[in-house]
Write a protein that holds these residues in place. Structure first.
Motif, PDB file in Angstrom:
ATOM      1  N   ASN A 262       0.717  -1.132   0.131  1.00 48.63           N
ATOM      2  CA  ASN A 262      -0.031   0.088  -0.118  1.00 48.63           C
ATOM      3  C   ASN A 262       0.811   1.311  -0.085  1.00 48.63           C
ATOM      4  O   ASN A 262       2.005   1.447   0.561  1.00 48.63           O
ATOM      5  N   ASN A 263       0.283   2.244  -0.698  1.00 54.31           N
ATOM      6  CA  ASN A 263       1.133   3.619  -0.762  1.00 54.31           C
ATOM      7  C   ASN A 263       2.546   3.410  -1.300  1.00 54.31           C
ATOM      8  O   ASN A 263       3.555   4.123  -0.488  1.00 54.31           O
ATOM      9  N   SER A 264       2.815   2.856  -2.511  1.00 58.59           N
ATOM     10  CA  SER A 264       4.065   2.469  -2.688  1.00 58.59           C
ATOM     11  C   SER A 264       4.353   2.586  -4.129  1.00 58.59           C
ATOM     12  O   SER A 264       3.123   2.736  -5.021  1.00 58.59           O
ATOM     13  N   ARG A 265       5.448   2.535  -4.513  1.00 56.75           N
ATOM     14  CA  ARG A 265       5.804   2.300  -6.143  1.00 56.75           C
ATOM     15  C   ARG A 265       5.041   1.289  -6.835  1.00 56.75           C
ATOM     16  O   ARG A 265       5.003   1.481  -8.178  1.00 56.75           O
ATOM     17  N   SER A 266       4.612   0.176  -6.331  1.00 56.87           N
ATOM     18  CA  SER A 266       4.027  -0.633  -6.899  1.00 56.87           C
ATOM     19  C   SER A 266       2.623  -0.247  -7.695  1.00 56.87           C
ATOM     20  O   SER A 266       2.148  -0.977  -8.524  1.00 56.87           O
ATOM     21  N   GLN A 267       2.160   0.900  -7.152  1.00 57.29           N
ATOM     22  CA  GLN A 267       1.158   1.300  -7.978  1.00 57.29           C
ATOM     23  C   GLN A 267       0.996   1.576  -9.147  1.00 57.29           C
ATOM     24  O   GLN A 267       0.485   1.338 -10.078  1.00 57.29           O
ATOM     25  N   ARG A 268       2.518   1.928  -9.504  1.00 60.09           N
ATOM     26  CA  ARG A 268       3.049   2.081 -10.921  1.00 60.09           C
ATOM     27  C   ARG A 268       2.719   1.200 -11.922  1.00 60.09           C
ATOM     28  O   ARG A 268       2.251   1.125 -13.228  1.00 60.09           O
TER      29      ARG A 268
ATOM     30  N   PRO B 192       7.590  -2.770  -5.504  1.00 64.22           N
ATOM     31  CA  PRO B 192       7.000  -3.776  -5.999  1.00 64.22           C
ATOM     32  C   PRO B 192       7.917  -4.951  -6.560  1.00 64.22           C
ATOM     33  O   PRO B 192       9.162  -4.606  -6.726  1.00 64.22           O
ATOM     34  N   ILE B 193       7.136  -6.008  -6.631  1.00 60.35           N
ATOM     35  CA  ILE B 193       7.856  -7.446  -7.281  1.00 60.35           C
ATOM     36  C   ILE B 193       6.731  -7.873  -8.127  1.00 60.35           C
ATOM     37  O   ILE B 193       5.647  -7.937  -7.749  1.00 60.35           O
ATOM     38  N   VAL B 194       7.181  -8.435  -9.256  1.00 50.98           N
ATOM     39  CA  VAL B 194       6.225  -9.451 -10.130  1.00 50.98           C
ATOM     40  C   VAL B 194       6.811 -10.625 -10.303  1.00 50.98           C
ATOM     41  O   VAL B 194       7.938 -10.997 -10.470  1.00 50.98           O
ATOM     42  N   GLU B 195       5.878 -11.789 -10.323  1.00 49.93           N
ATOM     43  CA  GLU B 195       6.371 -12.913 -10.847  1.00 49.93           C
ATOM     44  C   GLU B 195       5.398 -13.236 -12.102  1.00 49.93           C
ATOM     45  O   GLU B 195       4.299 -12.853 -12.010  1.00 49.93           O
ATOM     46  N   ASP B 196       6.194 -13.621 -12.784  1.00 52.86           N
ATOM     47  CA  ASP B 196       5.564 -14.199 -14.312  1.00 52.86           C
ATOM     48  C   ASP B 196       6.536 -15.312 -15.001  1.00 52.86           C
ATOM     49  O   ASP B 196       7.687 -15.251 -14.951  1.00 52.86           O
ATOM     50  N   ASP B 197       5.688 -16.167 -15.243  1.00 56.66           N
ATOM     51  CA  ASP B 197       6.247 -17.570 -15.629  1.00 56.66           C
ATOM     52  C   ASP B 197       7.586 -18.022 -15.063  1.00 56.66           C
ATOM     53  O   ASP B 197       8.650 -18.253 -15.619  1.00 56.66           O
ATOM     54  N   GLY B 198       7.597 -18.055 -13.614  1.00 63.67           N
ATOM     55  CA  GLY B 198       8.514 -18.346 -12.872  1.00 63.67           C
ATOM     56  C   GLY B 198       9.696 -17.518 -12.626  1.00 63.67           C
ATOM     57  O   GLY B 198      10.617 -17.772 -11.831  1.00 63.67           O
ATOM     58  N   GLN B 199       9.553 -16.363 -13.418  1.00 63.58           N
ATOM     59  CA  GLN B 199      10.570 -15.364 -13.061  1.00 63.58           C
ATOM     60  C   GLN B 199      10.191 -14.358 -11.908  1.00 63.58           C
ATOM     61  O   GLN B 199       8.977 -13.975 -11.991  1.00 63.58           O
TER      62      GLN B 199
END
Length: 223
Positions: free
Chosen positions: A8-14, A54-61
């Motif tokens: 919440n209230n972080s760069r991950s909103q982008r 932010p962190i994203v997970e996509d196809d194991g990455q």
């Protein structure tokens, strides 16, 4: 499905906003800051050792860092609409603003926040005047001049066409949104930097921006 670990209230909103612009399906896993320290919860360290969003997970990455995430997403899912394709003349400018946002624009804003917290922090009464004087000197001699330099530079850049790359909206504008929202949240900034204020108003009107807010939840930079 792509997963965004959203604080919440972080760069991950982008990142949520970019995915809405790209129309890429994604899942949001929400985390809340500690109400006292405002730090991310330890659960995020199970996803990435630094425990930040932010962190994203996509196809194991697992991809961390806002700029790296934006580059990854546009390279994988965009077709030249939100980022110039590699080899195009504007690609270097696009890359520049991706790195400038966190490498140059954010540090003086963070230092200003730190200085204000030092000045208002709880401490023994005899130390408070000293801490307040140090914080005020840091702001007056270094932070505020640096902030003025960067905001004046950005203001001049936005006079060209209102966006950071080429003649229209791009993912570089998404990356630049966080420092500029943070700057405009401080009183009196909008009148000093009208092009920045206009930029922030325009991005807030984008339908994808509004959808990202619905997915991500309350965002205090807008208050």
């Amino acid at each position: 499905m792509l997963t965004v670990h959203h604080l919440n209230n972080s760069r991950s909103q982008r990142v949520l906003w970019l995915l809405e612009e790209l129309d890429v399906p994604y899942e949001v896993r929400k985390y809340q800051r500690d109400p006292k320290t405002l730090l991310a919860p330890p659960e995020l360290r199970a996803v990435h050792p630094l425990g930040k969003s932010p962190i994203v997970e996509d196809d194991g990455q697992v991809v961390a860092e806002s700029g790296a995430i934006i580059e990854y997403l546009v390279d994988r899912y965009d077709t030249g609409r939100l980022a110039p394709l590699p080899g195009m003349p504007e690609r270097q400018r696009f890359t520049y603003w991706l790195h400038y946002a966190e490498g140059s624009a954010m540090p003086p804003l963070l230092l200003k926040l730190v200085a204000s917290r030092i000045a208002s922090a709880k401490m023994p009464f005899f130390a408070k005047p000293i801490a307040r004087k140090i914080a005020q000197k840091l702001q007056a001699d270094f932070v505020d001049p640096q902030l003025k330099t960067h905001l004046s530079y950005i203001e001049r850049e936005l006079t060209q066409n209102g966006w950071f790359v080429g003649g229209g909206f791009s993912a570089a504008d998404i990356q630049m949104s966080f420092p500029l929202e943070a700057a405009m949240a401080r009183g009196g900034m909008a009148s000093q930097y009208p092009h920045i204020a206009s930029f922030v108003r325009r991005i807030h009107q984008r339908p994808a921006y509004r959808r990202a807010l619905e997915r991500g939840g309350p965002y205090s930079l807008l208050s």
